[in-house]
Design a protein around this motif. Structure first.
Motif, PDB file in Angstrom:
ATOM      1  N   ASN A  11     -18.369  33.817  15.217  1.00 29.64           N
ATOM      2  CA  ASN A  11     -18.733  32.408  15.052  1.00 29.64           C
ATOM      3  C   ASN A  11     -19.561  32.140  13.800  1.00 29.64           C
ATOM      4  N   SER A  12     -19.989  33.184  13.116  1.00 34.70           N
ATOM      5  CA  SER A  12     -20.775  32.996  11.893  1.00 34.70           C
ATOM      6  C   SER A  12     -19.904  32.974  10.641  1.00 34.70           C
ATOM      7  N   PRO A  22     -15.489  37.141  20.565  1.00 29.41           N
ATOM      8  CA  PRO A  22     -16.641  36.693  19.778  1.00 29.41           C
ATOM      9  C   PRO A  22     -17.246  37.735  18.829  1.00 29.41           C
ATOM     10  N   THR A  23     -16.813  38.988  18.962  1.00 30.20           N
ATOM     11  CA  THR A  23     -17.441  40.054  18.176  1.00 30.20           C
ATOM     12  C   THR A  23     -16.391  40.966  17.541  1.00 30.20           C
ATOM     13  N   LYS A  48     -11.966  29.672  13.655  1.00 31.84           N
ATOM     14  CA  LYS A  48     -12.556  30.097  14.928  1.00 31.84           C
ATOM     15  C   LYS A  48     -11.624  29.825  16.105  1.00 31.84           C
ATOM     16  N   THR A  70     -16.331  44.782  15.791  1.00 33.43           N
ATOM     17  CA  THR A  70     -17.175  45.963  15.653  1.00 33.43           C
ATOM     18  C   THR A  70     -16.462  47.049  14.838  1.00 33.43           C
ATOM     19  N   ASP A  84     -20.765  38.740  14.389  1.00 26.32           N
ATOM     20  CA  ASP A  84     -20.593  37.530  15.190  1.00 26.32           C
ATOM     21  C   ASP A  84     -19.503  36.683  14.541  1.00 26.32           C
ATOM     22  N   SER A  90     -21.689  45.378  13.827  1.00 25.64           N
ATOM     23  CA  SER A  90     -21.328  44.375  14.825  1.00 25.64           C
ATOM     24  C   SER A  90     -21.410  43.008  14.158  1.00 25.64           C
ATOM     25  N   SER A  94     -23.825  36.270  10.302  1.00 27.12           N
ATOM     26  CA  SER A  94     -24.582  36.963  11.347  1.00 27.12           C
ATOM     27  C   SER A  94     -23.900  38.286  11.689  1.00 27.12           C
ATOM     28  N   TYR A  95     -24.596  39.363  11.436  1.00 23.96           N
ATOM     29  CA  TYR A  95     -24.084  40.703  11.715  1.00 23.96           C
ATOM     30  C   TYR A  95     -25.240  41.682  11.755  1.00 23.96           C
TER      31      TYR A  95
END
Length: 191
Positions: A75-76, A100-101, A89, A103, A73, A71, A51-52
């Motif tokens: 957690n993905s 959590p992110t 994680k 960038t 995620d 950006s 997830s990005y």
């Protein structure tokens, strides 16, 4: 006088459209954002993020004035091993609950030679922001035969020192390599 005014208006409209900023969004079906790091000095452990979001903005057709924004995620994260993903994680590594992110925002994109560029920008990872310099290859632009939209391709690679970002500082280099290698490739669709 009216003819000169019409010509001036046409030239002004042409120059405005020539220099208009265009946004390109990542086509996640044709992209991958991954990393690798040496494990126990024996092998490269690889992972990617599912997830990005990534966008490119440019006014020039060769992207020589492009800006990149990404950006991710945390957690993905995916390493094809659920137990390892869960551990990565945790606070031992990514600390996804606290950070959590990830960038990246470019500050320059300079042509080196042909389709090769240096991409410089601010990477915010694990609560720390530092400048990184990456290698970028612009693979070209063409119309997608199915969607009829313009698509541009890029391959980006580089590395950074994990300890510069306070990442897994307790892990010795004999267990976890010092350099995190990045590799991203994908297609971006013109909006």
């Amino acid at each position: 006088m009216k003819k000169i005014s019409i010509i001036a208006s046409a030239l002004l409209a042409f120059s405005a459209s020539t220099f208009a900023q265009t946004t390109w969004s990542v086509d996640k079906a044709h992209a991958r954002l991954g990393y690798s790091i040496t494990h126990m000095t024996l092998s490269e452990n690889e992972g990617n993020f599912k997830s990005y979001d990534a966008k490119i903005k440019a006014t020039k057709p060769d992207f020589s004035d492009a800006t990149f924004e990404v950006s991710i995620d945390v957690n993905s994260i995916n390493t094809d091993n659920e137990m390892r993903d869960k551990h990565l994680k945790s606070a031992d590594f990514f600390d996804a609950e606290k950070y959590p992110t990830i960038t990246f925002k470019s500050t320059s994109f300079k042509k080196v030679n042909g389709n090769q560029y240096k991409l410089t920008g601010d990477l915010t990872f694990h609560g720390v922001t530092k400048q990184v310099i990456l290698n970028a290859v612009y693979n070209g632009t063409q119309e997608n035969a199915q969607s009829k939209k313009m698509v541009a391709g890029f391959t980006i690679s580089g590395s950074f020192k994990r300890k510069d970002f306070g990442f897994a500082t307790e892990a010795p280099a004999t267990m976890l390599g010092e350099d995190v290698k990045l590799r991203a490739s994908g297609e971006f669709v013109k909006e």
